[in-house]
Write a protein that holds these residues in place. Structure first.
Motif, PDB file in Angstrom:
ATOM      1  N   UNK A 211       0.797  -1.234   0.000  1.00 24.14           N
ATOM      2  CA  UNK A 211       0.000   0.000   0.000  1.00 24.14           C
ATOM      3  C   UNK A 211       0.824   1.277   0.000  1.00 24.14           C
ATOM      4  N   UNK A 212       2.126   1.194   0.312  1.00 22.55           N
ATOM      5  CA  UNK A 212       2.930   2.414   0.228  1.00 22.55           C
ATOM      6  C   UNK A 212       4.297   2.109  -0.360  1.00 22.55           C
ATOM      7  N   UNK A 213       4.966   3.183  -0.805  1.00 22.55           N
ATOM      8  CA  UNK A 213       6.249   3.026  -1.472  1.00 22.55           C
ATOM      9  C   UNK A 213       7.322   2.794  -0.407  1.00 22.55           C
ATOM     10  N   UNK A 214       7.505   1.521  -0.085  1.00 20.77           N
ATOM     11  CA  UNK A 214       8.504   1.127   0.909  1.00 20.77           C
ATOM     12  C   UNK A 214       9.893   1.236   0.301  1.00 20.77           C
ATOM     13  N   UNK A 215      10.892   0.999   1.133  1.00 22.31           N
ATOM     14  CA  UNK A 215      12.272   0.983   0.626  1.00 22.31           C
ATOM     15  C   UNK A 215      12.437  -0.113  -0.424  1.00 22.31           C
ATOM     16  N   UNK A 216      11.703  -1.215  -0.281  1.00 22.45           N
ATOM     17  CA  UNK A 216      11.762  -2.281  -1.292  1.00 22.45           C
ATOM     18  C   UNK A 216      11.084  -1.812  -2.573  1.00 22.45           C
ATOM     19  N   UNK A 217       9.936  -1.163  -2.435  1.00 24.51           N
ATOM     20  CA  UNK A 217       9.213  -0.673  -3.617  1.00 24.51           C
ATOM     21  C   UNK A 217      10.058   0.344  -4.386  1.00 24.51           C
ATOM     22  N   UNK A 218      10.859   1.123  -3.667  1.00 21.73           N
ATOM     23  CA  UNK A 218      11.719   2.107  -4.343  1.00 21.73           C
ATOM     24  C   UNK A 218      12.715   1.438  -5.277  1.00 21.73           C
ATOM     25  N   UNK A 219      13.083   0.211  -4.956  1.00 24.42           N
ATOM     26  CA  UNK A 219      14.051  -0.505  -5.791  1.00 24.42           C
ATOM     27  C   UNK A 219      13.396  -1.289  -6.920  1.00 24.42           C
ATOM     28  N   UNK A 220      12.065  -1.322  -6.932  1.00 21.79           N
ATOM     29  CA  UNK A 220      11.361  -2.220  -7.853  1.00 21.79           C
ATOM     30  C   UNK A 220      11.229  -1.625  -9.255  1.00 21.79           C
ATOM     31  N   UNK A 221      11.026  -2.515 -10.220  1.00 21.50           N
ATOM     32  CA  UNK A 221      10.692  -2.060 -11.580  1.00 21.50           C
ATOM     33  C   UNK A 221       9.256  -1.588 -11.645  1.00 21.50           C
ATOM     34  N   UNK A 222       8.400  -2.251 -10.875  1.00 25.73           N
ATOM     35  CA  UNK A 222       6.978  -1.900 -10.850  1.00 25.73           C
ATOM     36  C   UNK A 222       6.515  -1.908  -9.396  1.00 25.73           C
TER      37      UNK A 222
END
Ligand code: SF4
Length: 692
Positions: A211-222
């Motif tokens: 649901x939020x742009x975590x530190x992992x999401x920041x590294x993701x392609x999508x």
């Protein structure tokens, strides 16, 4: 066995016991018999691969912290004040008082008035679960351990039949990794190691659903950011696209699943446009993700816990777990899914937990409902007596339990006796009558399974116990004697219990396992990928979950995978949905005492979308009050555009005293059990937000 003081630092093996799926194999710098230096990940372990998180690498800061408890204490002042309200006593005095209080409570109201309470904070199996042996011998009220995995377990098992999946090390062969509902950069750093390698070596893509742009999401392609509690709808729409665009593996589904025409008709209605309305994720993004997923044979779905910590969490987990059963990814090396590996360990836990003397007719309490239980809620107590004596090890319910206002009110009762065996003066210890100092993992022996990998590990103590600290096992054994409880496990050392447990499990002996450091219990490829059948009697993956077989409140569950509307929905009075996510530098409430973790985290902060800030007249750094009918807290605002405008996130778990007003983030969360078989609903919370 005293440890000699070596002239130069030694590297000794150990295992990280903290409540984390990685259960890292550790190499510990031992400076002398009482002190450690840095902690490193074992390079020899093919899951840990030399990497540990920063908070454990600097563990010397925690194990040698000046605030460690060093001697038994009796409270002589008010509850909740802290160290100044306690005076030192001897171990004999402390144990006599604890036993006397428990025996008197039992004589007055029966054994069920005593409630031993524990969880997975800082210990392995012997130190953590030995309290169960005492409970069962004495017929004290039992504990249903719901605070972490009940909901995701139920959802996963509904589909696959058993809590196991593909070995994380296969990520090296994956072309797409989907991290759904987890933030491994903060909570499972080793997973990121394996993902990074796949990205570097074969250009694997990373998708994060959170649901939020975590530190992992920041590294993701999508990154897809659905509204909390809508993951089932997102998964159903992905399946819709796979079916509509010919990316479903019909041959696999026919052979390995219970797929039928009814499911085709059901998913035909789960369009991306329908899901977009529920999740807030644009339909085009859902279609793009479905095409990426369906077009990649070696797709590894790593399902986390967070998205299942909701009233509808089991339904969400089940719907997400359907994806590889439609795409057929299970068939391919580097493909399939993993939620947890608990079912692979063939460990006989009878001796550790005293299962040979367990009586299932004894009252059982949902541990997540400690607040209502202590406040005398008859839905929990039944016809039985109130809880008048608590023995607590290895958990900090004053902070981690939902509905913490009720938890505090319960602990404040004058007729409640509380003993807490702990490493620090936690918020819970501060409410105790007697506090006992506990060893840390480096100061005792234990055995460890892992959820995120496949190694069974044992570790001996690396340094001597601090001052007068005693192990959980030792305390349970000496208390058992005073309480008149007998069981072979109370007469054995930790190592003897580990040795007997391994032998009873057909896994050799403790010394051999220690010499080898670990035993890799990984299942053969065919079994790990369920190619010899899923773990149901019919050997098929179940799209049609038998919820009634899994819990008593199955009536709330959807018959077919998709959206399940049971949640604390936002309304006019409570227009925001709160996610109480884990902070990177804490682990539950562990590490909240270490200065480096505190300074990195700053202060309790709510992430709010800029549009919502504007609407509420809030700017960065403002004090804001979050509230609902259960309680309120004051935190500071940070404008953050990595979530939907009606979602807010507070990374925690901060000690209750860290909040300028209110008693902690769990003042807002509900103790309602999730469906269909219970489980804490930490991320299913509707709140209002106001300038403070
Ligand atoms: S990643 Fe998890 S298991 Fe590994 S050292 Fe950190 S807390 Fe422990």
């Amino acid at each position: 066995m005293p440890l000699d003081s070596p002239a130069a630092p030694q590297i000794l093996p150990s295992v990280c016991p903290h409540d984390c799926p990685s259960t890292c194999a550790l190499d510990v710098e031992r400076l002398d018999a009482h002190r450690i230096g840095r902690i490193h990940g074992s390079r020899a372990n093919t899951y840990t691969t030399g990497v540990v998180c920063a908070k454990v690498a600097r563990y010397a800061e925690r194990v040698h912290h000046p605030d460690r408890l060093t001697q038994p204490l009796r409270r002589v002042g008010d509850k909740g004040v802290g160290r100044s309200a306690f005076a030192p006593i001897t171990w004999d005095q402390a144990l006599d008082e604890v036993a006397d209080a428990m025996l008197k409570a039992e004589a007055r109201l029966g054994a069920e008035t005593v409630f031993p309470y524990f969880y997975a904070g800082t210990m392995g199996l012997v130190q953590r679960d030995g309290i169960e042996r005492l409970r069962h011998v004495k017929r004290y009220s039992r504990q249903f351990s719901t605070i972490c995995v009940t909901l995701p377990d139920t959802g996963w098992i509904a589909g696959a039949g058993a809590k196991r999946g593909v070995d994380s090390r296969e990520i090296a062969k994956s072309d797409l990794i989907v991290v759904w509902g987890g933030n491994p950069v903060a909570t499972q750093v080793n997973l990121m190691t394996h993902i990074s390698r796949a990205r570097k070596s074969r250009g694997a893509k990373l998708v994060v659903v959170d649901p939020y742009r975590t530190a992992t999401a920041e590294q993701a392609d999508v990154h897809l950011a659905p509204r909390p509690g809508t993951d089932g709808a997102l998964a159903a729409a992905v399946i819709h696209v796979l079916l509509a665009e010919g990316m479903a593996d019909r041959a696999y589904m026919a052979r390995y699943t219970d797929w039928d025409d009814e499911l085709d008709a059901h998913f035909a209605g789960c369009t991306p446009a329908w899901a977009a309305g529920l999740t807030g994720v644009p339909a085009a993004d859902i279609v793009a993700f479905a095409r990426l997923y369906g077009g990649t044979k070696r797709s590894f779905l790593r399902a986390g816990y967070g998205f299942a910590r909701a009233r509808n969490g089991a339904a969400n987990m089940h719907a997400v777990s359907c994806l590889p059963a439609v795409s057929g990814a299970w068939q391919h090396e580097g493909g399939g899914a993993l939620y947890g590996q608990s079912a692979i360990y063939p460990l006989n836990r009878t001796l550790i937990e005293g299962l040979d003397v367990r009586d299932t007719s004894v009252r059982i309490f949902d541990q997540s409902r400690l607040g209502p239980i202590l406040c005398g809620d008859r839905r929990d107590l039944g016809e039985g007596p109130p809880v008048t004596a608590l023995l607590i090890q290895n958990t900090n319910p004053m902070v981690v339990c939902p509905e913490s206002v009720k938890v505090r009110d319960g602990f404040a009762r004058n007729d409640l006796f509380v003993c807490v065996h702990e490493q620090f003066m936690t918020d819970t210890a501060a409410m105790a009558d007697i506090v006992l100092p506990a060893t840390a993992f480096l100061e005792h022996d234990d055995i460890y399974t892992a959820s995120g990998h496949t190694h069974l590990q044992v570790a001996r103590k690396v340094i001597e116990p601090l001052a007068d600290c005693r192990t959980n096992h030792a305390v349970i054994c000496v208390l058992a004697k005073r309480l008149g409880a007998s069981h072979p496990g109370f007469e054995m050392s930790e190592w003897e219990i580990i040795d007997s447990t391994l032998r009873a499990s057909g896994l050799g002996d403790a010394d051999s396992l220690h010499a080898a450091r670990w035993r890799d219990c990984a299942l053969p490829f065919e079994t790990a990928h369920f190619l010899d059948g899923f773990a149901h009697a019919d050997k098929r993956f179940h799209f049609k979950a038998d919820w009634a077989a899994l819990g008593d409140t199955a009536g709330a569950m959807p018959r077919l995978p998709g959206y399940c509307a049971v949640m604390e929905a936002a309304d006019a009075e409570h227009p925001f949905r709160l996610v109480a996510a884990p902070a990177r530098n804490f682990l539950n409430t562990t590490f909240t005492e270490t200065p480096s973790s505190q300074s990195r985290e700053g202060r309790p902060t709510v992430l709010i979308h800029p549009d919502a800030c504007k609407r509420l007249g809030i700017t960065d750094g403002d004090r804001v009050r979050l509230g609902n009918r259960r309680g309120t807290v004051v935190v500071h605002a940070r404008e953050f555009d990595g979530l939907q405008p009606e979602v807010v996130v507070v990374e925690s778990i901060w000690p209750n005293g860290a909040f300028e007003e209110g008693i902690g983030i769990n003042a807002l969360t509900s103790a309602d059990p999730g469906f269909p078989s219970g489980g804490a609903v930490f991320h299913d919370t509707a709140i209002w937000v106001r300038p403070a």
